[in-house]
Motif scaffolding. Structure first.
Motif, short mmCIF file in Angstrom:
data_model
loop_
_atom_site.label_atom_id
_atom_site.label_comp_id
_atom_site.label_asym_id
_atom_site.label_seq_id
_atom_site.Cartn_x
_atom_site.Cartn_y
_atom_site.Cartn_z
N PHE A 1 -7.69 4.09 -9.72
CA PHE A 1 -6.67 4.29 -8.70
C PHE A 1 -7.15 5.29 -7.65
O PHE A 1 -6.84 5.16 -6.46
N ALA A 2 -7.88 6.32 -8.09
CA ALA A 2 -8.38 7.33 -7.15
C ALA A 2 -9.34 6.70 -6.15
O ALA A 2 -9.31 7.02 -4.94
N GLU A 3 -10.19 5.79 -6.62
CA GLU A 3 -11.13 5.11 -5.71
C GLU A 3 -10.38 4.22 -4.73
O GLU A 3 -10.71 4.17 -3.54
N LEU A 4 -9.37 3.52 -5.23
CA LEU A 4 -8.60 2.64 -4.35
C LEU A 4 -7.80 3.46 -3.34
O LEU A 4 -7.70 3.09 -2.16
N ARG A 5 -7.27 4.56 -3.78
CA ARG A 5 -6.51 5.44 -2.88
C ARG A 5 -7.40 5.90 -1.73
O ARG A 5 -6.99 5.89 -0.56
N ASN A 6 -8.64 6.31 -2.05
CA ASN A 6 -9.56 6.75 -1.01
C ASN A 6 -9.88 5.63 -0.02
O ASN A 6 -9.98 5.85 1.19
N ALA B 1 3.38 6.12 -5.50
CA ALA B 1 3.20 6.31 -6.95
C ALA B 1 2.01 7.24 -7.21
O ALA B 1 2.08 8.13 -8.07
N PHE B 2 0.93 7.04 -6.47
CA PHE B 2 -0.27 7.87 -6.64
C PHE B 2 0.04 9.34 -6.36
O PHE B 2 -0.35 10.22 -7.13
N ASN B 3 0.75 9.59 -5.28
CA ASN B 3 1.08 10.97 -4.91
C ASN B 3 1.97 11.64 -5.95
O ASN B 3 1.83 12.84 -6.23
N ARG B 4 2.87 10.88 -6.53
CA ARG B 4 3.74 11.45 -7.58
C ARG B 4 2.93 11.77 -8.83
O ARG B 4 3.15 12.81 -9.48
N ILE B 5 2.00 10.89 -9.16
CA ILE B 5 1.13 11.14 -10.32
C ILE B 5 0.28 12.38 -10.06
O ILE B 5 0.13 13.24 -10.93
N GLU B 6 -0.28 12.47 -8.85
CA GLU B 6 -1.11 13.62 -8.50
C GLU B 6 -0.32 14.92 -8.62
O GLU B 6 -0.82 15.93 -9.12
N LYS B 7 0.91 14.89 -8.14
CA LYS B 7 1.77 16.07 -8.24
C LYS B 7 2.03 16.44 -9.69
O LYS B 7 2.03 17.62 -10.06
N GLY B 8 2.23 15.42 -10.52
CA GLY B 8 2.46 15.66 -11.94
C GLY B 8 1.25 16.26 -12.62
O GLY B 8 1.37 17.14 -13.49
N LEU B 9 0.05 15.80 -12.24
CA LEU B 9 -1.18 16.34 -12.81
C LEU B 9 -1.38 17.80 -12.41
O LEU B 9 -1.76 18.63 -13.24
N SER C 1 0.83 -1.20 0.00
CA SER C 1 0.00 0.00 0.00
C SER C 1 0.87 1.25 0.00
O SER C 1 0.50 2.28 -0.59
N ASP C 2 2.01 1.17 0.64
CA ASP C 2 2.93 2.31 0.68
C ASP C 2 3.45 2.62 -0.72
O ASP C 2 3.53 3.78 -1.12
N ARG C 3 3.81 1.58 -1.45
CA ARG C 3 4.28 1.75 -2.84
C ARG C 3 3.18 2.36 -3.70
O ARG C 3 3.42 3.27 -4.52
N PHE C 4 1.95 1.88 -3.50
CA PHE C 4 0.81 2.39 -4.27
C PHE C 4 0.61 3.88 -3.99
O PHE C 4 0.48 4.68 -4.92
N LEU C 5 0.59 4.24 -2.71
CA LEU C 5 0.34 5.64 -2.35
C LEU C 5 1.48 6.55 -2.80
O LEU C 5 1.24 7.70 -3.21
N HIS D 1 -3.33 -5.33 -4.70
CA HIS D 1 -2.68 -6.56 -5.17
C HIS D 1 -1.37 -6.17 -5.86
O HIS D 1 -1.19 -5.04 -6.32
N ASP D 2 -0.44 -7.14 -5.93
CA ASP D 2 0.86 -6.88 -6.57
C ASP D 2 0.70 -6.32 -7.98
O ASP D 2 1.41 -5.40 -8.39
N SER D 3 -0.25 -6.89 -8.74
CA SER D 3 -0.44 -6.47 -10.13
C SER D 3 -0.91 -5.02 -10.22
O SER D 3 -0.56 -4.30 -11.16
N VAL D 4 -1.70 -4.59 -9.23
CA VAL D 4 -2.19 -3.20 -9.20
C VAL D 4 -1.04 -2.24 -8.92
O VAL D 4 -0.91 -1.19 -9.54
N VAL D 5 -0.19 -2.62 -7.98
CA VAL D 5 0.96 -1.79 -7.64
C VAL D 5 1.90 -1.67 -8.83
O VAL D 5 2.39 -0.58 -9.15
N GLU D 6 2.13 -2.79 -9.50
CA GLU D 6 3.01 -2.78 -10.67
C GLU D 6 2.41 -1.92 -11.78
O GLU D 6 3.12 -1.20 -12.48
N ARG D 7 1.08 -1.98 -11.91
CA ARG D 7 0.40 -1.20 -12.95
C ARG D 7 0.52 0.31 -12.69
O ARG D 7 0.85 1.08 -13.59
N ILE D 8 0.27 0.74 -11.45
CA ILE D 8 0.33 2.17 -11.17
C ILE D 8 1.76 2.69 -11.28
O ILE D 8 2.01 3.81 -11.72
N GLU D 9 2.74 1.86 -10.91
CA GLU D 9 4.14 2.29 -11.04
C GLU D 9 4.55 2.39 -12.50
O GLU D 9 5.33 3.27 -12.88
N THR D 10 4.00 1.50 -13.34
CA THR D 10 4.28 1.57 -14.78
C THR D 10 3.68 2.83 -15.38
O THR D 10 4.32 3.53 -16.16
#
Length: 246
Positions: free
Chosen positions: A70-75, A27-35, A21-25, A92-101
């Motif tokens: 991802f936004a729904e999962l983050r919430n 990646a999410f925060n970096r994407i949010e910053k980029g947006l 979850s830490d990896r997911f968040l 799940h591992d696949s979700v984390v890998e997807r958001i990092e990609t």
């Protein structure tokens, strides 16, 4: 058999879950910053930003559905977390890998350079059709930029060649093959290409093809120059077949 209640094992499992979850968040925060860097109104929420930017940004549009999920999962992760070591909505591992990609694609998007930078076979408009057909036979290439000196004249494709041959089928074959490419260009659709710069992302290139199809115009190729101008020397080409593999 008695079970051994090993707190170390429990700790390791909890840490592994937390890291997911830490990896997911992260990646999410970096994407949010980029947006937010792309927005005029910085206070706009993540999902709203994705929808707004998706209308004009090819990269965001490409991954829009993923980003909204991802936004729904983050919430769910942030609002349902019971403590530092346990998260109800654990990715799940696949979700984390997807958001990092996707994070990597959004923040460092692949460009047509170097992916589609290659030697482009060009011809002069005074060259005979037989020269082009020889290259088609030897190398299977079917799209050829044509010039008058250094001035771009058009793009010859297998479609234009076929149309030219069919129109002149009653003439002697030798005369057909001796036809200049300037003559063959008369049978080619004139709006079958676009010039793009080497800084264009692969997703922007893909979107150009899609937009033109939506307008009823099927492009045959995107011609790459340093600045995206027909006056620059060709350094690569993206065909409609190439784009299907992206």
């Amino acid at each position: 058999m008695n079970r051994v209640n090993n707190p170390t094992i429990k700790q390791e499992k909890a840490t592994a879950l937390y890291r997911n979850s830490d990896r997911f968040l992260t990646a999410f925060n970096r994407i949010e910053k980029g947006l937010k860097a792309l927005l005029i109104k910085k206070e706009m929420g993540f999902s709203r930003a994705v929808k707004v930017l998706g209308k004009s940004n090819a990269l965001i549009k490409q991954f829009q559905d993923d980003l909204l999920e991802f936004a729904e999962l983050r919430n769910a992760i942030v609002h349902n977390k019971t403590d530092l070591m346990y998260t109800i909505a654990e990715p799940h591992d696949s979700v984390v890998e997807r958001i990092e990609t996707i994070e990597l694609e959004l923040l460092k998007p692949r460009k047509v350079d170097p992916l589609f930078i290659r030697k482009v076979v060009c011809f002069q408009e005074t060259d005979p059709l037989s020269n082009v057909l020889e290259i088609v036979n030897k190398h299977g290439i079917t799209k050829f930029p044509v010039y008058r000196g250094n001035v771009f004249q058009g793009l010859i494709t297998h479609k234009g060649i076929t149309k030219w041959l069919s129109k002149g089928i009653e003439k002697r074959i030798n005369s057909l093959l001796d036809a200049t490419l300037a003559e063959v260009l008369e049978c080619e659709k004139r709006d079958n290409f676009r010039f793009i710069s080497k800084e264009t992302s692969v997703y922007e290139a893909k979107e150009i093809f899609k937009e033109q199809i939506g307008k009823g115009n099927r492009l045959e190729a995107l011609l790459i120059t340093k600045e995206g101008s027909s006056k620059g020397g060709l350094i690569g080409i993206v065909t409609n077949w190439d784009i299907m593999e992206i």
